[in-house]
Enzyme design. Structure first.
Site, PDB file in Angstrom:
ATOM      1  N   THR A  91      68.151  26.256  98.239  1.00  0.00           N
ATOM      2  CA  THR A  91      67.801  26.426  97.050  1.00  0.00           C
ATOM      3  C   THR A  91      67.371  27.973  97.516  1.00  0.00           C
ATOM      4  OG1 THR A  91      67.574  24.944  96.303  1.00  0.00           O
ATOM      5  CG2 THR A  91      66.264  26.058  95.020  1.00  0.00           C
ATOM      6  N   LYS A 168      65.639  35.450 102.117  1.00  0.00           N
ATOM      7  CA  LYS A 168      66.366  36.162 100.917  1.00  0.00           C
ATOM      8  C   LYS A 168      65.258  36.661 100.075  1.00  0.00           C
ATOM      9  CE  LYS A 168      69.365  34.867  97.927  1.00  0.00           C
ATOM     10  NZ  LYS A 168      69.532  33.639  97.545  1.00  0.00           N
TER      11      LYS A 168
END
Length: 289
Positions: A91, A168
């Protein structure tokens, strides 16, 4: 080594990862609150179950969930029964949540790594994703069989728990900046009678090059397809999260913040389900079909 794995979240990315793991010889269970997602996963050979509780104690777990809050709520359920060795959270989450989850898992002798991925559905289906990995050294080693299966070994360990999500988020907000900037630049080219496709090709061979100029605009915007498979809502969320994450450490990135505001404007105009390449409709409307 056990080849039993559970994939929690069977949407576009999670479903593709689960199907690829089946093809790679893993025994794959899965859960998603959507009956349609579970049905699609079953067609791909995934033993999809109707409750998250049914996956507790699975040796390896992959999370592909919509938010940090869902990750935080799911982890205790999955660890309610003994047997889990490692949890790989793909995630795009919040760094502090990842650190807290890693600490909670470690208390039960379970490895937890944050490993948000890049590469889209195509990379997931081929087992060739890139992963930004955060976690303790021993946790990364425990999770290595899963990381290798998802990425073909193409992952980078960036530091302790939460590090993967920091990088990220920065990756995504840079992509968000490039999509805005390239759109504006190509709109200027068109205003001067220059073919935007030719301008994008020229820029992509020079110092102004980016994935936005070399692939995203030619493939999804100038073609009129808008079919990247990644939603505008998720990119707007990630850009905002990147700015919020910076603020938690006293950083004030003004350019990133300005780009995030443009994404919030696009979100309000186009809605969360629009493809993220449709940002061009608001930042460079003369390019869009």
């Amino acid at each position: 080594m056990s080849k039993h794995i559970a994939v929690v979240g069977l949407g576009s990315m999670g479903g593709a990862m689960a199907a690829q793991l089946v093809e790679a010889g893993w025994q794959v269970g899965g859960f998603d609150p959507s009956p349609a997602a579970r049905a699609a996963a079953r067609e791909a050979g995934v033993a999809a179950v109707d409750t998250l509780e049914a996956l507790a104690g699975t040796p390896y777990v992959v999370l592909s969930l919509p938010s940090a809050a869902v990750v935080e709520a799911s982890l205790p359920v999955l660890l309610a029964s003994p047997g889990t060795l490692a949890v790989v959270d793909t995630t795009t989450s919040q760094p502090d949540t990842s650190a807290a989850c890693a600490a909670r898992a470690a208390e039960q002798g379970v490895a937890f790594v944050d490993a948000p991925v890049s590469g889209g559905r195509t990379g997931a289906a081929a087992g060739r994703l890139s992963a930004f990995v955060g976690g303790e050294e021993d946790a990364v080693e425990a999770a290595r069989p899963v990381l290798d299966a998802l990425t073909g070994g193409q992952f980078r360990h960036l530091g302790g728990p939460g590090s993967g999500n920091v990088v990220k988020l920065l990756n995504n907000v840079l992509a968000a900046v490039n999509l805005v900037a390239v759109g504006e630049a190509l709109a200027v080219a068109r205003a001067y009678g220059v073919d935007p496709a030719a301008a994008a090709e020229g820029i992509s061979g020079a110092s102004g090059a980016s994935r936005a100029s070399s692939a995203m605009y030619p493939d999804w915007v100038l073609s009129g397809s808008y079919d990247s498979g990644f939603s505008l809502g998720l990119m707007a969320r990630d850009a905002a999260l990147a700015v919020e994450t910076a603020a938690l450490r006293g950083e004030t990135p003004r350019l990133l913040s300005a780009a995030s505001e443009r994404w919030q404007e696009a979100l309000a105009a186009l809605g969360p389900a629009a493809d993220f390449s449709e940002i061009a409709r608001t930042v460079a409307p003369t390019l869009t079909r």
